[in-house]
Each structure stands twice: as structure tokens, then as C-alpha cells.
Design an enzyme around this catalytic site. Structure first.
Site, PDB file in Angstrom:
ATOM      1  N   PRO A 155     -16.522  24.748   0.501  1.00  0.00           N
ATOM      2  CA  PRO A 155     -15.899  23.425   0.535  1.00  0.00           C
ATOM      3  C   PRO A 155     -14.937  23.144  -0.612  1.00  0.00           C
ATOM      4  O   PRO A 155     -14.275  22.120  -0.609  1.00  0.00           O
ATOM      5  CB  PRO A 155     -17.111  22.505   0.412  1.00  0.00           C
ATOM      6  CG  PRO A 155     -18.055  23.287  -0.433  1.00  0.00           C
ATOM      7  CD  PRO A 155     -17.880  24.721  -0.024  1.00  0.00           C
ATOM      8  N   ASP A 172      -6.083  28.492   4.744  1.00  0.00           N
ATOM      9  CA  ASP A 172      -5.903  27.103   5.175  1.00  0.00           C
ATOM     10  C   ASP A 172      -5.544  26.232   3.992  1.00  0.00           C
ATOM     11  O   ASP A 172      -5.818  26.566   2.848  1.00  0.00           O
ATOM     12  CB  ASP A 172      -7.229  26.574   5.745  1.00  0.00           C
ATOM     13  CG  ASP A 172      -7.524  27.157   7.104  1.00  0.00           C
ATOM     14  OD1 ASP A 172      -6.628  27.783   7.681  1.00  0.00           O
ATOM     15  OD2 ASP A 172      -8.660  26.971   7.568  1.00  0.00           O
ATOM     16  N   LYS A 194      -3.443  23.784   8.621  1.00  0.00           N
ATOM     17  CA  LYS A 194      -2.941  22.770   9.533  1.00  0.00           C
ATOM     18  C   LYS A 194      -3.297  21.394   8.989  1.00  0.00           C
ATOM     19  O   LYS A 194      -4.423  21.131   8.626  1.00  0.00           O
ATOM     20  CB  LYS A 194      -3.559  22.946  10.911  1.00  0.00           C
ATOM     21  CG  LYS A 194      -3.175  24.264  11.526  1.00  0.00           C
ATOM     22  CD  LYS A 194      -3.755  24.416  12.901  1.00  0.00           C
ATOM     23  CE  LYS A 194      -5.251  24.591  12.884  1.00  0.00           C
ATOM     24  NZ  LYS A 194      -5.734  25.872  12.455  1.00  0.00           N
ATOM     25  N   GLY A 233     -11.534  27.139   5.100  1.00  0.00           N
ATOM     26  CA  GLY A 233     -12.389  26.184   4.407  1.00  0.00           C
ATOM     27  C   GLY A 233     -13.781  26.200   5.017  1.00  0.00           C
ATOM     28  O   GLY A 233     -13.934  26.424   6.219  1.00  0.00           O
ATOM     29  N   MET A 275     -14.791  14.773  10.490  1.00  0.00           N
ATOM     30  CA  MET A 275     -13.839  13.905  11.175  1.00  0.00           C
ATOM     31  C   MET A 275     -12.737  13.418  10.267  1.00  0.00           C
ATOM     32  O   MET A 275     -12.837  13.427   9.055  1.00  0.00           O
ATOM     33  CB  MET A 275     -14.569  12.713  11.768  1.00  0.00           C
ATOM     34  CG  MET A 275     -15.168  11.776  10.727  1.00  0.00           C
ATOM     35  SD  MET A 275     -16.252  10.549  11.464  1.00  0.00           S
ATOM     36  CE  MET A 275     -15.273   9.948  12.802  1.00  0.00           C
ATOM     37  N   GLY A 300     -16.012  16.607  -1.000  1.00  0.00           N
ATOM     38  CA  GLY A 300     -17.329  17.085  -1.410  1.00  0.00           C
ATOM     39  C   GLY A 300     -17.248  18.348  -2.257  1.00  0.00           C
ATOM     40  O   GLY A 300     -16.472  19.249  -1.947  1.00  0.00           O
TER      41      GLY A 300
END
Ligand code: SAH
Length: 484
Positions: free
Chosen positions: A231, A254, A276, A307, A389, A418
Site C-alpha cells: 500500500p 502503477d 491509471k 499497488g 472505492m 493508508g
């Protein structure tokens, strides 16, 4: 000129069947026993008393034991002696008696009394690396050991064992040194080592036989490692991920992968950001596929760095299907997914005997994903939802849960960034979720943890600032719209 002592002479000794005396039967002696027994030594422990684990070894017939106070005749027949008592006088007597008989002696933690020292060690099967600081800086040796441990792949042990077993055949096939050297070079850089790393012992063996038979090497084909970067906190990378990042020729990463992680990768690798962003697509999924293929076909080692975990809402499955269809070899390295990391770093146990017996990972990035969720199931109590989300969808998410019966008082913890230095946690209850997220201007990436357990964040938080709870006074109203 300094008057430093000359360096120690390194030595790997064959102790099989040879007598080694260990004086002392406590915890220190116990730690010394294990490597001696592993090396096949016949160990005699001389001590007044044996602590429980040493006594168990004796009962099991793995060591011999002589009880009482040290006398020099204990050294009879010994090749090596370890003094591990807490009585300096005894240690001194052991060292003196050993010296008189020309037996190598190590007195634990006493450089001056020792005629040999045991090094810090890294073991991979028969392959061992021993590190010594000459006794002056054991912490430095230990530090180096830890560094090397992370860098040397476990599979080196299997490779070393194969080479040990096959040394005669290799010698026969390549009797002259230059040829042998070339053979080893191709062996170590080629498919044999690579197959071992992939956990494929049969494949490694077959590749070894082919190499020994002198089969022409198939054209170098690169491969792709799909690697989870976790993360954000680089400390949450796996050792495997770190190794692959250090071997990579090309790293396709990413946007979510933090700079701290990238900083650990091989400096002269090619870094290509393919991340993205919801609105601003950098490289399409097809574009990512094409890049992987291009670089792998050119024989490069490609790391596709994602990620969190590559198989949790990471489209890792699609990428592997594509590689499989095109005959490119791959491996997958799991990463710490956002749900696990955010929960840990916010102090929210995802399950808890009193509050939650199950946990669901849910994605709710867009309206389409909201429509396909099983809301009735999600609304059940005593379960935890970890929701990946965009923060824009929070209101719709809350409304659907409420209309399917989840209590408005269900606690939540919304974790932004996080595990990163800028982590923020907002806590409250479901009813106020969208309003609180807006009030604190929560931005992506954020993970929502919903369920009874989320309330524990208010007491169990330990990382970064305390949660912004519902009672926290509102900051000045944000003058920008909430980002998706
Ligand atoms: N494969 C990733 C998830 C990719 S989906 C994984 O296993 O974690 C992207 C979503 O993950 C973000 O919208 C956010 O909800 C969540 N996420 C990823 N990293 C995060 C972080 N450091 N903090 C909070 N949420 C994060």
C-alpha cells in the site's frame, strides 16, 4: 601504521563424527548446540545442571552429558570446545586447558579467551556465507548478515545442492577450467537458476541435464513477474518483491506505487509509469499488455508492479491470461492489499470474536459496480466490509446499505493514504459517512472499513495522527470540490 591484530583465518570445518565439548548447560550453551549438531558433531555437554531443552536433547540421545565441575579430562578426544558458562573462572580454566592441548576454544562473548570465533552466518543449503568482524564489531557483522539475507534467494540452497551432487559429472563433461567456468556462468544466469526460483525442481533438473548435454540454448525469452508493491510503506514489500525489483530490466508500475518502493529498485532499470487515474488514463489496459509483451519478447526481465496485491482488484488475472495466451512465462508475488494494510495501520482488526466473523473485500468504484453488488448480503451485521472505492461514491453506497437494512449506527473508519506518512483516518457511523468524508475533504486513495470493528480505531490507533472522529471540530470548509 595501526597496531591492529592480523585478520583471523577463515575455516569451514568438517565436524562429522568428531567430538566437541560444550561446557555449560544453560540457555547460552543451548544456542551453541544447534549448529554443532547440524554439522554432525558428537557433542559432549559438561555441566552441573542441564536446562530443560538441553536435558531433552540428552534424553533423546542426541548429546552425551558429563555432570559436575569442569576438569581438563573432559577435553579428552575433543577437536573443539565451547565454554558457555556464566562463571568467568571456569571459562578461563577451559580456555587454558584447551590451549595446552592445542584444541580450538571459543569462550562465548570473550574475545581475549577465544582461540576461534563463530561467524555470523547465512545458509542456503550447503551454501554458507560466514561474516566476521574479527570479533570487534559483531553488530556490524549481524547488520551485514541481515542485508544479505534479504538479497540472497532461498532457492540458492537447492541450486547449491544440485551442483554438489553433480560435481563429478560436471567435471567429467568439462575437464578443463575455462570450459567449466563458462558452463557455470550459463547455469547461474540461465534457466536452471530461474526454474529453482520459480519453485520448479523438476524443470531445473531438466534444464541442468540439457545444459550438461550441451543442448543449444533456446533463444533468450524474457518473463514477467506480476508483483504486489503493497500500500505504500516500503517496509511492507515482500523479500521476493525486493529481489525481483533488484533484478528487473523494466519496471511497469502503477501510479499508486509510492516513490519509497521505487527507490528500492535497481537504479538502471527502465521505469515506465502505466498507472491509471480515474479520469486521466495514462496507458490503457491494452497498452499495458502490449508493453509487457514487447519487453518480454526482447528477452528482458519485466516486473509489472502493482499497488497492494495484484490479484485484489488489480486486473492481475487479465494480465496473466494475456501473457499465457502469448506464451510468455510469468510468476506472481503477492502484496499486502489495501484492506489489510489500512486495517492494520488504523488499528481496526478486520475480524473479532465479539464483532465480526467474516470480512468481505468489495469494490465500488463506479455505478456499474454498485449495481452488481449483493446488497442484502452486504447489509448483514457482524461482518466487516472493506470497500475499495473512489470517495465520490460514498453517498450512493450509504443509501443502498441503509435501504437494505444495515443500521445507521454501524461504525466506519475511512482510511486515506493508508500506511503512508500522510495517512488520515476518519471515523463515525454510517449515517454520517458522506458528510464526514466531505467535511474532512478525504481524497483518493481511500479505503472504507465498515462494521462493528471500525469503532476500535478510536482506541487501537497507533500510526500517524489520531482518527478524526465525528466529534472533531470541522476544519475551515474546503474551497475545492471533493476529488473522485
Ligand atoms: N490491488 C490494490 C487495489 C487497487 S484498487 C490492492 O490490493 O490494494 C485501488 C483502490 O485501492 C483505491 O481506490 C483505494 O480504495 C484502495 N487503496 C490502495 N492503496 C491504498 C492506500 N494506501 N490507502 C487507502 N486505500 C488504498
Amino acid at each position: 601504521m595501526s597496531d591492529a591484530p592480523p585478520p583471523l583465518f577463515p575455516l569451514f570445518a568438517d565436524l562429522r563424527g568428531r567430538r566437541v565439548l560444550v561446557v555449560g548447560g544453560g540457555a547460552v550453551a543451548r544456542r551453541k548446540l544447534e549448529p554443532l549438531l547440524a554439522a554432525g558433531a558428537r557433542v559432549l555437554v559438561g555441566a552441573m545442571r542441564l536446562e530443560a531443552e538441553v536435558a531433552a536433547l540428552w534424553a533423546a540421545g542426541r548429546i552425551d552429558h558429563v555432570a559436575g565441575a569442569f576438569t581438563p579430562d573432559w577435553l579428552e578426544g575433543a577437536w573443539l570446545v565451547v565454554a558457555a558458562t556464566d562463571d568467568e573462572g571456569v571459562n578461563r580454566a577451559v580456555a587454558a586447558a584447551a590451549e595446552a592441548r592445542r584444541i580450538w576454544a571459543n569462550v562465548v562473548d570473550d574475545l581475549a579467551l577465544s582461540s576461534y570465533q563463530s561467524p555470523a552466518r547465512i545458509e542456503r543449503g550447503p551454501l554458507q556465507i560466514a561474516i566476521s568482524s574479527g570479533g570487534g564489531a559483531p553488530m556490524l557483522a549481524r547488520h551485514l548478515r541481515e542485508k544479505l539475507e534479504t538479497e540472497l534467494d532461498e532457492s540458492l540452497g537447492a541450486l547449491a545442492a544440485l551442483l554438489l551432487r553433480e560435481r563429478h559429472r560436471i567435471r567429467q563433461r568439462h575437464p578443463r577450467l575455462p570450459g567449466r567456468r563458462r558452463f557455470f556462468d550459463t547455469l547461474l544466469a540461465g534457466p536452471v537458476a530461474e526454474r529453482f526460483r520459480a519453485g520448479d525442481a523438476d524443470g531445473a533438473r531438466a534444464a541442468f541435464e540439457a545444459a550438461l548435454a550441451g543442448a543449444p540454448r533456446s533463444r533468450d525469452v524474457g518473463s514477467v513477474a506480476l508483483v504486489g508493491a503493497g500500500p505504500g510503506d516500503p517496509g511492507l514489500l515482500t523479500l521476493r518483491a525486493l529481489r525481483l525489483l533488484n533484478q528487473a530490466d523494466v519496471i511497469l508500475h502503477d501510479r499508486l506505487v509510492g516513490p519509497g518502493v521505487l527507490a528500492l529498485a535497481r537504479r538502471d532499470a527502465d521505469f515506465i509509469e502505466v498507472g491509471k487515474q480515474a479520469a486521466n488514463h495514462l496507458v490503457s489496459q491494452d497498452g499495458i499488455h502490449a508493453l509487457m509483451l514487447e519487453h518480454a519478447r526482447a528477452g528482458r526481465r519485466v516486473v509489472r508492479l502493482k499497488g497492494g496485491d495484484p490479484f485484489v482488484f488489480g486486473r492481475g488475472g487479465e494480465e496473466l491470461e494475456f501473457l499465457h495466451a502469448h506464451g510468455i512465462g510469468f510468476e506472481v508475488v503477492p502484496g499486502v492489499t489495501a484492506a489489510l494494510a489500512c486495517a492494520a495501520y488504523a488499528g481496526v482488526p478486520l475480524t473479532h470474536r465479539d464483532h465480526a466473523q467474516s470480512v468481505r473485500f468489495v469494490t465500488a468504484h463506479c455505478k456499474a459496480s454498485l449495481d452488481t453488488l449483493d446488497w442484502r448480503a452486504l447489509a448483514q451485521e457482524k461482518q466487516t466490509l472493506a470497500v475499495y472505492m473512489g470517495v465520490a461514491g460514498l453517498e450512493a453506497f450509504r443509501d443502498r446499505l441503509l435501504s437494505h437494512g444495515r443500521a445507521a449506527t454501524t461504525p466506519f473508519a475511512l482510511v486515506e493514504n493508508g500506511s503512508r506518512p500522510e495517512q488520515r483516518v476518519v471515523t463515525g457511523t454510517l449515517r454520517d459517512l458522506p458528510a464526514l468524508a466531505a467535511r474532512h475533504a478525504v481524497q483518493s486513495p481511500a479505503l472504507l472499513i465498515l462494521g462493528e470493528v471500525a469503532a476500535l480505531a478510536d482506541t487501537l490507533h497507533w500510526f500517524g495522527p489520531a482518527p478524526l472522529a465525528a466529534a472533531t471540530p470541522a476544519p475551515a470548509p474546503p474551497d475545492t470540490a471533493i476529488a473522485a
